[in-house]
Design an enzyme around this catalytic site. Structure first.
Site, short mmCIF file in Angstrom:
data_model
loop_
_atom_site.label_atom_id
_atom_site.label_comp_id
_atom_site.label_asym_id
_atom_site.label_seq_id
_atom_site.Cartn_x
_atom_site.Cartn_y
_atom_site.Cartn_z
N HIS A 192 0.88 -1.19 0.00
CA HIS A 192 0.00 0.00 0.00
C HIS A 192 0.91 1.24 0.00
O HIS A 192 1.74 1.38 -0.89
CB HIS A 192 -0.92 -0.11 1.23
N HIS A 249 -2.21 -1.86 -9.69
CA HIS A 249 -3.18 -1.30 -8.77
C HIS A 249 -4.45 -2.14 -8.81
O HIS A 249 -4.81 -2.66 -9.87
CB HIS A 249 -3.52 0.14 -9.18
N ASP A 262 2.87 5.80 -6.33
CA ASP A 262 4.10 5.65 -5.57
C ASP A 262 5.34 5.54 -6.45
O ASP A 262 6.46 5.57 -5.94
CB ASP A 262 4.02 4.40 -4.67
N1 ACO Z 1 4.98 -6.48 -10.39
C1 ACO Z 1 4.86 -7.66 -11.04
N2 ACO Z 1 3.70 -8.31 -11.21
C2 ACO Z 1 2.60 -7.74 -10.71
C3 ACO Z 1 2.64 -6.51 -10.03
C4 ACO Z 1 3.89 -5.87 -9.89
N3 ACO Z 1 3.99 -4.71 -9.25
N4 ACO Z 1 1.38 -6.17 -9.64
C5 ACO Z 1 0.59 -7.15 -10.05
N5 ACO Z 1 1.31 -8.10 -10.70
C6 ACO Z 1 0.79 -9.30 -11.36
C7 ACO Z 1 0.40 -10.38 -10.34
O1 ACO Z 1 1.49 -11.26 -10.10
C8 ACO Z 1 -0.75 -11.05 -11.05
O2 ACO Z 1 -0.23 -11.88 -12.05
P1 ACO Z 1 -0.93 -13.34 -12.33
O3 ACO Z 1 -2.38 -13.03 -12.64
O4 ACO Z 1 -0.17 -13.92 -13.45
O5 ACO Z 1 -0.77 -14.09 -11.02
C9 ACO Z 1 -1.46 -9.91 -11.77
O6 ACO Z 1 -0.43 -8.93 -12.01
C10 ACO Z 1 -2.60 -9.29 -10.98
O7 ACO Z 1 -2.07 -8.80 -9.75
P2 ACO Z 1 -2.75 -9.01 -8.34
O8 ACO Z 1 -1.66 -9.18 -7.32
O9 ACO Z 1 -3.81 -10.06 -8.41
O10 ACO Z 1 -3.43 -7.60 -8.16
P3 ACO Z 1 -3.98 -6.99 -6.81
O11 ACO Z 1 -5.07 -6.08 -7.20
O12 ACO Z 1 -4.29 -8.05 -5.81
O13 ACO Z 1 -2.72 -6.17 -6.24
C11 ACO Z 1 -1.18 -4.43 -5.86
C12 ACO Z 1 -2.56 -4.81 -6.41
C13 ACO Z 1 -1.04 -4.94 -4.41
C14 ACO Z 1 -1.04 -2.91 -5.84
C15 ACO Z 1 -0.10 -5.10 -6.76
O14 ACO Z 1 -0.21 -4.58 -8.08
C16 ACO Z 1 1.31 -4.86 -6.22
O15 ACO Z 1 1.78 -5.63 -5.38
N6 ACO Z 1 2.00 -3.78 -6.69
C17 ACO Z 1 3.32 -3.45 -6.18
C18 ACO Z 1 3.18 -2.69 -4.85
C19 ACO Z 1 2.66 -1.28 -5.07
O16 ACO Z 1 3.13 -0.54 -5.91
N7 ACO Z 1 1.69 -0.90 -4.21
C20 ACO Z 1 1.15 0.48 -4.21
C21 ACO Z 1 -0.27 0.48 -4.72
S1 ACO Z 1 -0.87 2.13 -4.76
C22 ACO Z 1 -1.21 2.45 -3.12
O17 ACO Z 1 -1.59 1.62 -2.37
C23 ACO Z 1 -0.98 3.79 -2.64
#
Ligand code: ACO
Length: 439
Positions: free
Chosen positions: A275, A314, A370
């Site tokens: 987050h 996201h 971010d």
């Molecule tokens: N890097 C690589 N792969 C990713 C990333 C990433 N940053 N984000 C998502 N994916 C992939 C997942 O592995 C998944 O792949 P799959 O379907 O083959 O398994 C797919 O994309 C969907 O991702 P989910 O994790 O299911 O998406 P979710 O909505 O649960 O997660 C989140 C969202 C937590 C923001 C995720 O994108 C992430 O971890 N990002 C990196 C951390 C980040 O930048 N967080 C800040 C968010 S903005 C905020 O909160 C202020």
């Protein structure tokens, strides 16, 4: 004839149920059925009834809200109907905080009163400084902020009367006023610098800069370009509808806990690297990558699931986060004053390569708020572990707006999800000497 309802046939019993569909402002982005209506679907009188199973709330609306609208597919963010780009360009953080909490932009009189009230509540009790003195010299500033937000509750016991509108209003002034002071105290503690008390002649953001960076000078004068840039960053971070920390604020406050403890819980959620903690994680990632020629190898590692591309992806945005667009533009204005942060070129290269790669394209992974914010904060002189604290300061307005909305919402009750139990049905207790090891 079309009807605003859903017909469900339960193939276990052959029975059919009619469930009403309700809408928000935009029918295509707010059509829902009530989860409680599913409870009527049962196989027998003893049956608890059907639930919807939705871990991590992937597709469950927990409330009706009139505060923030996001269309993640089209990359749209609006506060109270106003596009974020217009607010970032034309408004200021104090005005946006008022808009979020009250629902309308203030008149000149309302704005002056609001700003005065918040400014008059920026001081903290001397005892709070002693709470900071108790933290280890290298304590992370975010848990310091979280702890001292909760500690504020001990100074204002009347804040528990959340049903009283005047008391609520008072805590809103206090929390928006004091969060910047606590955040600055955490910074000064980390640096081993004497605490700086608020200067009420400065703007909200100018005063925050004063409390962070004033050294031996009698009067701190914020650089106007940096003050404006930080103000825009505050606007962009002020609210983001039902994200993890806001949902935490609502859940804790639904038990009628006071807003200081609820805000501490919300800040705890924000601290996580998935987050608000992602801005700190982005800088750690960029430092590990080190140079542009290492970007392809890093992208390969991400695709092989050895790493996450922090600051990308996201839950809601499946397009470029509109806040990241504004921040990327802002970076140059900041660098004109501070000098260029070399990490920006690495970040731009990372974005360029990622946005051409099918792994990211097919999953609709774009830079989020971010990705670039930390690079700006670092150029301003903030250490990376401090970035999430700078996120929490403006998000306080959003948390409080959502808190107030929840309290006034007649449909809300204490938050309490259901579960699908998968454990042992029932068994008899055995004395310890009769038990056999299970592993
Ligand atoms: N890097 C690589 N792969 C990713 C990333 C990433 N940053 N984000 C998502 N994916 C992939 C997942 O592995 C998944 O792949 P799959 O379907 O083959 O398994 C797919 O994309 C969907 O991702 P989910 O994790 O299911 O998406 P979710 O909505 O649960 O997660 C989140 C969202 C937590 C923001 C995720 O994108 C992430 O971890 N990002 C990196 C951390 C980040 O930048 N967080 C800040 C968010 S903005 C905020 O909160 C202020």
């Amino acid at each position: 004839m079309a009807s605003d309802s859903l017909t469900i046939t339960d193939n276990r019993t052959g029975k059919t149920y009619e469930v009403p569909i309700q809408y928000g402002t935009f029918p295509l982005y707010g059509a829902s059925i009530r989860g409680a209506d599913l409870k009527n679907i049962r196989v027998s009188a003893e049956d608890f009834g059907l639930m919807s199973f939705d871990p991590a709330f992937l597709n469950s609306a927990s409330c009706k809200s009139a505060i923030t609208f996001i269309d993640g597919e089209r990359g749209i963010l609006r506060y109270r109907g106003y596009p974020i780009e217009q607010l970032a360009e034309q408004s200021n953080y104090m005005e946006v905080a008022y808009l979020l909490v009250h629902g309308e932009l203030p008149t000149k009189g309302e704005y002056d009163l609001w700003t005065r009230e918040i400014t008059e509540h920026t001081m903290v009790h001397e005892n709070l400084k002693r709470v900071f003195d108790g933290f280890h010299y290298d304590a992370h500033p975010m848990p310091m902020l979280i702890s001292t937000l909760a500690a504020l509750s001990t100074f204002y016991p009347a804040s528990r009367h959340v049903e009283d509108p005047a008391i609520r209003e008072h805590q809103i002034y206090r929390l928006i006023g004091k969060v910047g002071t606590l955040a600055a105290l955490a910074y000064r503690h980390t640096k081993g610098l004497p605490y700086v008390m608020p200067d009420n002649d400065l703007s909200y953001v100018g005063n925050f800069m004063n409390m962070l960076w004033r050294m031996a000078e009698c009067r701190y004068t914020p650089n106007p370009t940096l003050e404006k840039a930080l103000d825009v960053l505050f606007i962009l971070h002020a609210d983001h509808e039902q994200n993890c920390s806001t949902n935490t604020m609502r859940i804790v406050a639904s038990a009628e806990s006071d807003p200081y403890c609820a805000a501490a819980a919300a800040a705890s959620a924000l601290y996580g690297p998935l987050h608000g903690g992602a801005n700190e994680a982005v800088l750690t990632m960029l430092r590990q990558i080190r140079s542009k020629d290492k970007v392809p190898q890093f992208i390969k590692d991400v695709k092989e699931r050895k790493a996450l591309l922090m600051g990308f992806g996201h839950r809601v945005y499946k397009n470029y986060d509109p806040r990241a667009k504004v921040i990327k533009r802002l970076a140059d204005e900041v660098f004109d004053v501070t000098g260029k942060n070399p990490l920006i070129e690495l970040a731009v290269e990372l974005e360029r390569i990622a946005l051409q790669d099918d792994y990211f394209v097919s999953r609709k992974l774009f830079p989020n708020v971010d990705f670039y914010s930390g690079i700006i904060y670092e150029a301003m002189g903030m250490p990376s572990e401090y970035f999430t604290v700078v996120f929490a300061v403006p998000r306080m307005a959003g948390w409080l707006a959502q808190w107030q909305e929840m309290i006034l919402d007649q449909e809300q009750k204490i938050a309490r999800p259901r579960q699908v139990y998968t454990g042992v049905a029932i068994r008899d207790y055995e004395p310890i000497e009769k038990r056999r090891a299970t592993s």
